[in-house]
Scaffold this motif. Structure first.
Motif, PDB file in Angstrom:
ATOM      1  N   GLY A  59       0.824  -1.402   0.201  1.00  0.00           N
ATOM      2  CA  GLY A  59       0.124   0.104  -0.137  1.00  0.00           C
ATOM      3  C   GLY A  59       0.767   1.178  -0.153  1.00  0.00           C
ATOM      4  N   VAL A 133     -10.258   6.083   2.166  1.00  0.00           N
ATOM      5  CA  VAL A 133      -9.592   4.727   1.971  1.00  0.00           C
ATOM      6  C   VAL A 133      -8.846   4.797   0.706  1.00  0.00           C
ATOM      7  CG1 VAL A 133     -10.327   2.441   1.475  1.00  0.00           C
ATOM      8  CG2 VAL A 133     -11.849   3.639   3.308  1.00  0.00           C
ATOM      9  N   MET A 135      -6.532   1.643  -1.326  1.00  0.00           N
ATOM     10  CA  MET A 135      -6.094   0.387  -1.204  1.00  0.00           C
ATOM     11  C   MET A 135      -5.823  -0.197  -2.333  1.00  0.00           C
ATOM     12  SD  MET A 135      -8.507  -1.690   1.703  1.00  0.00           S
ATOM     13  CE  MET A 135      -9.991  -1.146   1.045  1.00  0.00           C
ATOM     14  N   SER A 157      -3.187  -1.819   2.379  1.00  0.00           N
ATOM     15  CA  SER A 157      -3.343  -0.596   2.581  1.00  0.00           C
ATOM     16  C   SER A 157      -2.170  -0.153   3.279  1.00  0.00           C
ATOM     17  CB  SER A 157      -4.714  -0.493   3.418  1.00  0.00           C
ATOM     18  OG  SER A 157      -4.919   1.076   3.863  1.00  0.00           O
TER      19      SER A 157
END
Length: 649
Positions: A59, A133, A135, A157
């Motif tokens: 990530g 978020v 990812m 992530s």
């Protein structure tokens, strides 16, 4: 027209024109491969005739990295996790067995597809309301010689690695997983013995020394790559809950399902096997399991409001639940304190030897509508306890849920599920949709643990799934482990504030006050009696200030089983909760709240009761607090300027 050369990287084909000089083309290709976060390359062969295939996923620069390997000889898959070159999870088996095929061996690679997942969402409760978020995802497709298909989806992530299996239609029922996590034998471990109600206490071991047995699928380990919390996300009635099976002497923790056979009628995506990874502050602050879960299925969330709750079970037991007069008195106290809710526990629809719902006139006999009207007039909402068996069938739900909504009840505390088998998870799917439709907030007891449920169904304000305040065998070490294990993945209904339980709890009064911040819960159920609060006016005034939704969360100091100091922000103010196990000490806490000067108010244990201290510190200074044995403190910090004498409003 120049001749084209194909450079095959996994399933990615690049075309490079020969019209460009060869050296320039090669240089450009190498630079592109070096910059890519998602890579695939043959593993170093141990023998000349062996060519294992390997894929890497990360990530970011300092984020954990997954390494997926297909063994060329056995066709088995493994997954390892590292962080900055250090071990997090050793190569661990990956695979699933269905009634149609064994998808854990004799696999061959088909193709790969990569994408980036970017989302922003807002929650109603939790460590912070606004979430962002990002990812990276890779989907690796495999098949057996007979044509049975398996897709392994891996996400990475900045604070975690997760994987799940995706099976096509016709794969049949799932008979089990070969999934496991291999830890270094000497890795520190904090494990909770598995129970169907998830109320096992967490205790320290090493990965290999833990006794043979089953443990909660939430397990915390410390290796040279940092801390890693094993967890699960996206669990629904399409699958089965998991636990970890361990044999003493090894560092292997196998995934075992609650069902011997998981029924599947079509395509299946299993829950995520998640590894929340980083330093302890990163793990504690992480929302990775929520981020993996499906988006909210509740369109209008305006009726969902977190808040402080006066919980009357430890205060008055079943007798209080059977008394309208007692409940009105509790409502009066909640109104006086401006606490938004009062919870009526077991007893309000119970008669010795029978349940009122068997009586056709039970609705008209109930005093609950009168209590709800009385409480509403005072600005207090009512939450009611109800046994799962009284919501078990469509007919029962059709009787209960519309009635509670019509009365004006704000939420339900549903108890005694005590199972993560597929039929019970399917019941969860149903009750979640129906409570949302009837505008009822939910507190699950005797239950599963969050596993992303609060993102998908934001009316779920909290869940028990913890050895909480009701227990008489808790230890201070267990209390200081919970912020790094159970509470990492979602709201935890520990029910703090039970000051009247002197001798039945392992901590001091100041530590008990600090629990209300150290432990996050969308409905923070305070378990004391009005008399116990009146005897501790500093704690009472502190509870009056505490919100149940937070803008941010930070770990200021911590070591599982020894200490945990968390800071949670609401607006410009930071609330502090510190809990400790062991001998008395002068606690030293870095005040990592931001630059500038801060007015810090702390509540600690004194010789004759709780004591409040005030001081002005700069961001980054060390806050010192005298802590008694198995003690702690509660605190409040606000930006200071001349003339500011208190953080209370």
């Amino acid at each position: 027209m120049g001749t084209a050369v194909k450079a095959d990287q996994g399933n990615t084909t690049r075309r490079i024109s020969m019209a460009v000089p060869i050296r320039t083309a090669v240089t450009a290709l190498c630079a592109s491969l070096a910059a890519a976060l998602l890579t695939t390359a043959p593993a170093q062969a141990e023998q000349h005739d062996r060519h294992d295939q390997s894929w890497s996923l990360s990530g970011g620069a300092h984020a954990p990295r997954a390494q997926i390997t297909l063994d060329d000889t056995t066709g088995t898959l493994s997954l390892a996790v590292s962080r900055e070159g250090r071990t997090v999870i050793e190569p661990s088996p990956v695979g699933v067995v269905t009634e149609q095929a064994d998808l854990s061996r004799d696999l061959r690679f088909l193709h790969r597809k990569d994408r980036t997942v970017e989302e922003r969402y807002r929650t109603k409760s939790g460590k912070r309301l606004d979430r962002r978020v990002r990812m990276h995802e890779t989907r690796l497709s495999f098949a057996t010689a007979a044509g049975a298909r398996l897709d392994l989806v891996v996400r990475a992530s900045v604070d975690g690695i997760a994987y799940r299996y995706v099976l096509p239609s016709g794969a049949g029922d799932v008979l089990g997983e070969t999934s496991a996590f291999n830890l270094p034998a000497d890795a520190k471990a904090w494990l909770g013995t598995y129970r169907v109600d998830n109320e096992g206490q967490f205790a320290p071991y090493t990965a290999a020394s833990a006794p043979t047995g089953d443990y909660s699928d939430q397990a915390l380990f410390s290796t040279d790559g940092g801390y890693t919390l094993l967890a699960e996300s996206g669990l629904t009635g399409t699958y089965s809950g998991a636990r970890l099976a361990h044999t003493q002497g090894t560092g292997t923790y196998r995934v075992e399902l609650a069902d011997d056979r998981v029924h599947s009628d079509g395509p299946l995506a299993t829950p995520w096997r998640a590894m929340v990874t980083g330093d302890l502050a990163t793990v504690t602050r992480s929302t990775f399991t929520d981020d993996l879960a499906p988006a909210s299925r509740v369109r209008d969330t305006s009726w969902i409001r977190p808040g402080t709750v006066l919980w009357t079970w430890l205060a008055g037991g079943r007798a209080a639940g059977q008394s309208l007069a007692a409940q009105k008195a509790y409502v009066d106290y909640a109104a006086e304190r401006h606490w938004p809710y009062e919870a009526v526990d077991a007893g309000w629809y119970y008669r010795p030897g029978e349940w009122d719902v068997t009586d056709p006139d039970w609705q008209s006999d109930s005093w609950m509508p009168e209590l709800v009207r009385y409480a509403r007039a005072k600005g207090v909402g009512i939450i009611v306890w109800i046994h799962q068996r009284d919501l078990d069938t469509p007919a029962e739900r059709a009787q209960w849920l519309p009635t509670l909504e019509k009365w004006g009840v704000r939420g339900v505390k549903i108890d005694f599920m005590n199972s993560e088998a597929q039929p019970m998870l399917q019941w969860y799917d149903t009750i979640l949709a129906e409570t949302a439709a009837h505008h009822l907030m939910v507190d699950f007891h005797g239950s599963t643990i969050p596993k992303g449920i609060q993102r998908t169904w934001p009316q779920v304000m909290t869940l028990e799934g913890v050895a909480g305040e009701e227990k008489r065998t808790n230890t201070a070490a267990h209390l200081t482990t919970l912020p790094f294990t159970r509470n990492v993945i979602g709201s935890m209904d520990f029910t703090p504030g039970a000051f009247q339980r002197v001798g039945l709890r392992p901590n001091s009064d100041a530590a008990e006050a600090g629990l209300a911040v150290a432990y996050e819960s969308g409905l923070q159920m305070l378990a004391g009696t009005p008399e116990s609060y009146e005897a501790r006016p500093l704690a009472r005034a502190y509870f009056d200030q505490i919100p149940a939704a937070w803008d941010d969360t930070r770990l200021l100091a911590g070591e599982p089983g020894q200490e945990a100091v968390l800071a949670r922000r609401s607006g410009a103010r930071w609330f502090l909760g510190g809990i400790y196990a062991g001998a008395a000490r002068t606690a030293e806490v870095p005040l990592s709240l931001g630059p500038g000067r801060w007015l810090v108010e702390t509540i600690r244990d004194g010789a004759d009761g709780l004591v409040q201290d005030r001081r002005v510190l700069r961001g980054g200074d060390t806050l010192t607090v005298d802590v008694v044995a198995n003690g702690g403190f509660a605190g409040l910090a606000c930006p200071w300027r001349p003339g500011i004498t208190t953080c209370h409003r």
